[in-house]
Scaffold this active site. Structure first.
Site, mmCIF file in Angstrom:
data_model
loop_
_atom_site.group_PDB
_atom_site.id
_atom_site.type_symbol
_atom_site.label_atom_id
_atom_site.label_comp_id
_atom_site.label_asym_id
_atom_site.label_seq_id
_atom_site.Cartn_x
_atom_site.Cartn_y
_atom_site.Cartn_z
ATOM 1 N N LYS A 1 0.893 -1.166 0.000
ATOM 2 C CA LYS A 1 0.000 0.000 0.000
ATOM 3 C C LYS A 1 0.928 1.211 0.000
ATOM 4 O O LYS A 1 1.274 1.758 1.047
ATOM 5 C CB LYS A 1 -0.917 -0.038 1.227
ATOM 6 C CG LYS A 1 -2.076 0.933 1.164
ATOM 7 C CD LYS A 1 -3.077 0.639 2.272
ATOM 8 C CE LYS A 1 -4.080 1.762 2.430
ATOM 9 N NZ LYS A 1 -4.993 1.934 1.294
HETATM 10 N N1 PPE Z 1 -8.061 -1.375 -2.762
HETATM 11 C C1 PPE Z 1 -7.521 -0.141 -2.693
HETATM 12 C C2 PPE Z 1 -6.901 0.433 -3.895
HETATM 13 C C3 PPE Z 1 -7.547 0.534 -1.471
HETATM 14 O O1 PPE Z 1 -6.989 1.749 -1.394
HETATM 15 C C4 PPE Z 1 -8.169 -0.043 -0.342
HETATM 16 C C5 PPE Z 1 -8.213 0.692 0.979
HETATM 17 C C6 PPE Z 1 -8.727 -1.327 -0.465
HETATM 18 C C7 PPE Z 1 -8.654 -1.958 -1.700
HETATM 19 C C8 PPE Z 1 -9.363 -2.037 0.710
HETATM 20 O O2 PPE Z 1 -8.408 -2.377 1.681
HETATM 21 P P1 PPE Z 1 -8.762 -2.574 3.216
HETATM 22 O O3 PPE Z 1 -8.993 -1.215 3.785
HETATM 23 O O4 PPE Z 1 -7.600 -3.273 3.780
HETATM 24 O O5 PPE Z 1 -10.000 -3.396 3.273
HETATM 25 N N2 PPE Z 1 -8.315 2.101 0.889
HETATM 26 C C9 PPE Z 1 -8.003 2.895 2.071
HETATM 27 C C10 PPE Z 1 -7.694 4.327 1.703
HETATM 28 C C11 PPE Z 1 -8.808 5.160 1.211
HETATM 29 C C12 PPE Z 1 -8.415 6.614 1.001
HETATM 30 O O6 PPE Z 1 -9.177 7.308 0.304
HETATM 31 O O7 PPE Z 1 -7.400 7.087 1.520
HETATM 32 C C13 PPE Z 1 -9.058 2.737 3.137
HETATM 33 O O8 PPE Z 1 -10.148 2.242 2.886
HETATM 34 O O9 PPE Z 1 -8.772 3.100 4.281
#
Ligand code: PPE
Length: 312
Positions: free
Chosen positions: A160
């Site tokens: 990430k």
């Molecule tokens: N894909 C992407 C590209 C992504 O950024 C997130 C989280 C996910 C999937 C889901 O991951 P998880 O949170 O582990 O279930 N995106 C984070 C950032 C958002 C932002 O705008 O900044 C979040 O949901 O916290």
């Protein structure tokens, strides 16, 4: 999406500083080259006090993300865990979003980081429904992006990484200009990957489907949690490659992530899928019960914030 709402303190490089003082020099490496890693975590009010959902898992992913970009975070998972719990307590937030970030700081400029220290900060602030309260209740309209998900041999998706989000930013801006609320990115081969900040699920004939990790998606902790929750509710979940027609013909669809939680999707590219269906509603309410401490079977995912020990 809510504007950034200041809280009192930010944890920065080992100490609590005032929100306004958590600043860096414009020469930091991370600003020029996107050389950082971060997390998004939520703390919820529960009957037993504020708890952070899967905090340790998120911080382990932060360390894994750093390892993938060959960065060493100078604080252990346990140190960051204590700092996060204390931060939420110090800021007296019953529920909030928690954002740890680590990036190469001030030292040299030029692409390879050399003597640059790794700066680490954790912020928290109140963040409501990512795609709006109405989106949570009625579902959102999404558009498949013309921008392709960055392939995993360009930047490893398990990381990430901050720089990766330029890809997401282009995609969500394009969708927003077209009047849509979210975007879905495809892989170079045309398989569904993920959204600008969420993973995606569809429901067809009572079975849940979500793209596999080989599409280069972020290994979403919400996605993984929902796979387990859906299994416990007796739903079959298949992890397999999907193409856009699978979305257009889905009975139900939703996006999931820490920020978005479980957000139903009612239209994709103007194909009407329909309002939140029974499976989406069941998973949304199960998820919200779990994160808000109303389901003891999943208690192991909650890490409680003790009352503030010391005020920095
Ligand atoms: N894909 C992407 C590209 C992504 O950024 C997130 C989280 C996910 C999937 C889901 O991951 P998880 O949170 O582990 O279930 N995106 C984070 C950032 C958002 C932002 O705008 O900044 C979040 O949901 O916290």
């Amino acid at each position: 999406m809510a504007d950034l709402q200041a809280t009192e303190k930010i944890w920065m490089n080992g100490e609590f500083v005032d929100w306004a003082d958590a600043t860096v020099h414009v020469g930091v490496h991370g600003l020029h080259y996107g050389s950082g890693v971060f997390e998004g975590i939520r703390a919820y009010e529960t009957p037993k006090g504020t708890a952070i959902f899967r905090l340790t898992n998120h911080l382990q992913r932060l360390h894994d993300s750093a390892r993938l970009i060959r960065m060493t975070i100078p604080y252990s998972v346990e140190e960051l865990r204590q700092a996060s719990l204390e931060l939420v307590a110090v800021n007296k937030q019953p529920s909030c979003y928690v954002r740890p970030i680590a990036f190469y700081g001030y030292g040299s400029l030029g692409v390879p980081p050399r003597d640059n220290p790794v700066y680490v900060a954790i912020m928290c602030w109140p963040w409501g429904a990512y795609l709006g309260e109405e989106g949570m209740a009625r579902g959102i309209r999404a558009k498949i992006s013309t921008w392709v998900r960055m392939p995993s041999n360009v930047i490893p998706h398990a990381a990430k990484a901050t720089g990766m989000y330029l890809n997401s930013m282009l995609a969500i801006q394009e969708a927003a200009l077209g009047g849509y609320e979210e975007t879905i990115l495809l892989t170079e081969k045309g398989y569904i990957a993920d959204c600008s900040g969420e993973n995606v699920f569809i429901v067809k004939d009572g079975v849940l489907y979500t793209p596999s990790l080989e599409t280069g998606i972020l290994h979403g902790i919400t996605r993984q949690s929902l796979i387990e929750i859906a299994g416990s509710l007796g739903y079959e979940v298949r992890v397999e490659n999907l193409v856009r027609a699978d979305l257009y013909l889905a009975d139900e669809m939703f996006m999931c992530g820490t920020a978005a939680e479980v957000t139903p999707v009612r239209e994709v590219d103007d194909y009407v899928i329909g309002g939140p269906g029974p499976v989406t509603k069941a998973l949304q309410s199960a998820y919200l019960d779990i994160v808000q401490g109303r389901d003891e079977r999943w208690e192991r995912w909650l890490e409680y914030v003790a009352p503030a020990r010391a005020k920095a």
